[in-house]
Design an enzyme around this catalytic site. Structure first.
Site, PDB file in Angstrom:
ATOM      1  N   HIS A  93     -24.953 -16.399  19.447  1.00 37.19           N
ATOM      2  CA  HIS A  93     -24.839 -16.557  18.000  1.00 37.19           C
ATOM      3  C   HIS A  93     -23.621 -17.380  17.573  1.00 37.19           C
ATOM      4  CE1 HIS A  93     -22.175 -13.339  19.126  1.00 37.19           C
ATOM      5  NE2 HIS A  93     -21.513 -13.572  18.006  1.00 37.19           N
ATOM      6  N   HIS A 138     -20.317 -20.185  13.768  1.00 40.86           N
ATOM      7  CA  HIS A 138     -20.871 -18.831  13.856  1.00 40.86           C
ATOM      8  C   HIS A 138     -22.216 -18.838  13.143  1.00 40.86           C
ATOM      9  CE1 HIS A 138     -21.197 -14.477  13.689  1.00 40.86           C
ATOM     10  NE2 HIS A 138     -20.159 -14.402  14.496  1.00 40.86           N
TER      11      HIS A 138
END
Length: 149
Positions: A57, A72
């Site tokens: 992620h 992110h």
């Protein structure tokens, strides 16, 4: 000076609008965030450099000047345990700006109950070190988000 470009197409929303107090408060570092287009896509490298951190992620690319840029993908997406994310490079790889790093689907993240808004953060930087930061409007993959002195 380092130019940081958008790893995603979508709408710039600024860190203050990220639904996470750590990012919104710039505790991780200054930068901006992109609310991505809801279609399967690949997040690309925001700078040329070395991949120093790699998770399903999120990733960090450090450029030749030692500037680390965190991308992110979504908020609380670590809780998805990598589901829906495909790594295209590995920690330790050299990447070029615009090179695909992680494939993901922001719509699937949203369907799983997480925000797909994606912070792009200058690590170990102060807000004063960044030039004009794009915090609104449409951004294309590779569009300039901010500069870092």
């Amino acid at each position: 000076m380092t130019t940081v470009t958008s790893p995603l197409a979508g709408r710039a929303v600024g860190l203050a609008n990220v639904p996470d107090p750590v990012f919104a408060g710039a505790m991780v570092g200054p930068g901006t965030a992109v609310d991505p287009v809801r279609e399967p896509t690949a997040a690309v490298a925001p700078v040329d450099g070395l991949v120093v951190s790699m998770h399903p992620h999120a990733f960090v690319v450090m450029d030749a000047d030692g500037h680390g840029v965190l991308v992110h993908l979504g908020i609380d997406t670590v809780q998805l345990n990598g589901e829906g994310f495909e790594l295209l490079v590995s920690k330790g790889d050299q990447v070029k700006r615009g090179q695909p790093v992680i494939k993901w689907d922001p719509a699937a993240v949203e369907a799983a109950g997480k925000s797909p808004i994606s912070p792009i953060v200058a690590l170990e930087a102060s807000a004063e070190q960044l030039g004009e930061v794009v915090e609104s409007g449409e951004v294309a993959i590779g569009g300039e988000l901010f500069t870092w002195n």
